[in-house]
Enzyme design. Structure first.
Site, PDB file in Angstrom:
ATOM      1  N   ARG A 299       0.914  -1.234  -0.205  1.00  0.00           N
ATOM      2  CA  ARG A 299      -0.021   0.024   0.048  1.00  0.00           C
ATOM      3  C   ARG A 299       0.937   1.095   0.124  1.00  0.00           C
ATOM      4  O   ARG A 299       1.979   1.224   0.253  1.00  0.00           O
ATOM      5  CB  ARG A 299      -0.773   0.062   1.193  1.00  0.00           C
ATOM      6  CG  ARG A 299      -2.134  -0.946   1.173  1.00  0.00           C
ATOM      7  CD  ARG A 299      -2.673  -1.032   2.610  1.00  0.00           C
ATOM      8  NE  ARG A 299      -3.447   0.350   2.835  1.00  0.00           N
ATOM      9  CZ  ARG A 299      -4.133   0.395   4.000  1.00  0.00           C
ATOM     10  NH1 ARG A 299      -4.005  -0.318   5.094  1.00  0.00           N
ATOM     11  NH2 ARG A 299      -4.964   1.625   4.225  1.00  0.00           N
ATOM     12  N   HIS A 300       0.372   2.418  -0.415  1.00  0.00           N
ATOM     13  CA  HIS A 300       0.989   3.543  -0.210  1.00  0.00           C
ATOM     14  C   HIS A 300       1.470   3.777   1.334  1.00  0.00           C
ATOM     15  O   HIS A 300       0.716   3.109   2.156  1.00  0.00           O
ATOM     16  CB  HIS A 300       0.177   4.790  -0.589  1.00  0.00           C
ATOM     17  CG  HIS A 300      -1.152   4.524  -0.161  1.00  0.00           C
ATOM     18  ND1 HIS A 300      -1.325   5.433   1.151  1.00  0.00           N
ATOM     19  CD2 HIS A 300      -2.489   3.969  -0.530  1.00  0.00           C
ATOM     20  CE1 HIS A 300      -2.651   5.144   1.471  1.00  0.00           C
ATOM     21  NE2 HIS A 300      -3.474   4.272   0.742  1.00  0.00           N
TER      22      HIS A 300
ATOM     23  N   ASN B  65      -6.010   8.728   5.973  1.00  0.00           N
ATOM     24  CA  ASN B  65      -5.874   7.600   6.995  1.00  0.00           C
ATOM     25  C   ASN B  65      -6.114   7.949   8.188  1.00  0.00           C
ATOM     26  O   ASN B  65      -6.560   7.473   9.052  1.00  0.00           O
ATOM     27  CB  ASN B  65      -4.381   6.637   6.704  1.00  0.00           C
ATOM     28  CG  ASN B  65      -4.350   5.992   5.281  1.00  0.00           C
ATOM     29  OD1 ASN B  65      -3.498   5.976   4.698  1.00  0.00           O
ATOM     30  ND2 ASN B  65      -5.564   5.313   4.983  1.00  0.00           N
TER      31      ASN B  65
ATOM     32  N   ARG C 231      -0.944   9.766  -3.274  1.00  0.00           N
ATOM     33  CA  ARG C 231      -0.167   9.110  -2.203  1.00  0.00           C
ATOM     34  C   ARG C 231       0.673   7.945  -2.577  1.00  0.00           C
ATOM     35  O   ARG C 231       1.544   7.623  -1.864  1.00  0.00           O
ATOM     36  CB  ARG C 231      -1.375   8.707  -1.108  1.00  0.00           C
ATOM     37  CG  ARG C 231      -2.473   7.825  -1.644  1.00  0.00           C
ATOM     38  CD  ARG C 231      -3.704   7.863  -0.634  1.00  0.00           C
ATOM     39  NE  ARG C 231      -4.829   7.035  -0.906  1.00  0.00           N
ATOM     40  CZ  ARG C 231      -5.671   7.296  -1.539  1.00  0.00           C
ATOM     41  NH1 ARG C 231      -5.716   8.237  -2.338  1.00  0.00           N
ATOM     42  NH2 ARG C 231      -6.773   6.537  -1.875  1.00  0.00           N
TER      43      ARG C 231
ATOM     44  N   GLU D 273      -7.448   3.316  -6.068  1.00  0.00           N
ATOM     45  CA  GLU D 273      -8.169   2.689  -4.890  1.00  0.00           C
ATOM     46  C   GLU D 273      -9.860   2.600  -5.601  1.00  0.00           C
ATOM     47  O   GLU D 273     -10.172   3.266  -6.516  1.00  0.00           O
ATOM     48  CB  GLU D 273      -8.304   3.470  -3.858  1.00  0.00           C
ATOM     49  CG  GLU D 273      -8.975   2.866  -2.701  1.00  0.00           C
ATOM     50  CD  GLU D 273      -8.665   1.592  -2.316  1.00  0.00           C
ATOM     51  OE1 GLU D 273      -8.807   0.642  -2.854  1.00  0.00           O
ATOM     52  OE2 GLU D 273      -8.218   1.358  -0.930  1.00  0.00           O
TER      53      GLU D 273
ATOM     54  N   HIS E 232      -3.225   0.249  -3.090  1.00  0.00           N
ATOM     55  CA  HIS E 232      -4.110   0.718  -2.003  1.00  0.00           C
ATOM     56  C   HIS E 232      -4.667  -0.570  -1.458  1.00  0.00           C
ATOM     57  O   HIS E 232      -4.711  -1.509  -2.011  1.00  0.00           O
ATOM     58  CB  HIS E 232      -5.510   1.352  -2.670  1.00  0.00           C
ATOM     59  CG  HIS E 232      -4.762   2.793  -3.469  1.00  0.00           C
ATOM     60  ND1 HIS E 232      -4.577   4.059  -2.934  1.00  0.00           N
ATOM     61  CD2 HIS E 232      -4.199   2.640  -4.676  1.00  0.00           C
ATOM     62  CE1 HIS E 232      -4.074   4.976  -3.683  1.00  0.00           C
ATOM     63  NE2 HIS E 232      -3.725   4.127  -4.724  1.00  0.00           N
TER      64      HIS E 232
END
Ligand code: F6P
Length: 191
Positions: free
Chosen positions: A7-8, A14, A56, A79, A145
């Site tokens: 994931r980033h 987040n 991101r 995403e 993502h």
């Protein structure tokens, strides 16, 4: 084959438990990007990098992209599109769209966000990416993502479809896959 999925790094959304959008990385997220670059330098990682188009993800690979022989940006790795719920927190989603939220809780795989996508849609969106990797036999490092990583795992491993939306995809952890696509073995490495 060798495929790594990450994931980033942590994003500003987040931190607030917000859905979707195109936020930037938090300070911790940038630190992850730097640690990931060091990991890629110090370890045997695939030479081909593909990343989601979202900010991101691109900020995460900013520190490491030059280490790879090739680097591509793939919008198919963006995403899940959460439609009308994009930018809301999970709490706001539950309060503003209680019936939709309940439907999602009951069937996360098939639930399609209003004006958005479902996990089933995502599985179809990501299928050509995996087919290309398998066809060209190119070991690949993928930065994407949470929901997209789950869809990719479905193509690469033996996973019951119903379990796809519930796979653990922690932040700041790489998913290291080896073996034959469709039945790959997965190891998690926190970085
Ligand atoms: O919260 C981060 C995030 O990537 C959201 O943008 C996305 O909608 C979500 O995770 C996917 O996870 P879940 O389907 O479990 O809500």
């Amino acid at each position: 084959m060798h495929i790594i999925i990450s994931r980033h790094g942590e994003s500003n959304y987040n931190l607030e438990n917000r859905i979707g959008g195109d936020p930037s990385l938090s300070a911790r997220g940038h630190e992850y990007g730097k640690r990931l670059a060091k990991y890629c330098k110090d370890n045997d990682v695939p030479e081909h990098l593909i990343s989601s188009q979202l900010v991101r993800a691109r900020q995460t690979v900013f520190y490491s992209s030059k280490i790879f022989s090739t680097y591509e940006i793939c919008p198919e790795l963006n995403e899940i599109n959460a439609g009308v719920v994009e930018h809301l927190t999970y709490e706001e989603f539950k309060n503003r769209y209680p019936d939709e939220h309940k439907r999602r809780m009951n069937d996360k795989l098939n639930f399609r966000y209003l004006e958005g996508e479902s996990y089933v849609d995502l599985i179809e969106r990501t299928r050509p990416i995996v087919e290309e990797i398998v066809k060209t036999e190119k070991d690949t490092f993928i930065v994407c993502h949470r929901a997209v990583a789950r869809a990719l795992l479905f193509h690469l491993m033996k996973i019951d479809k119903k379990q796809v939306p519930h796979q653990e995809i922690p932040l700041h952890t790489i998913l290291d896959l080896t073996g034959k696509p469709g039945e790959m073995n997965l190891t998690y490495h926190e970085i």
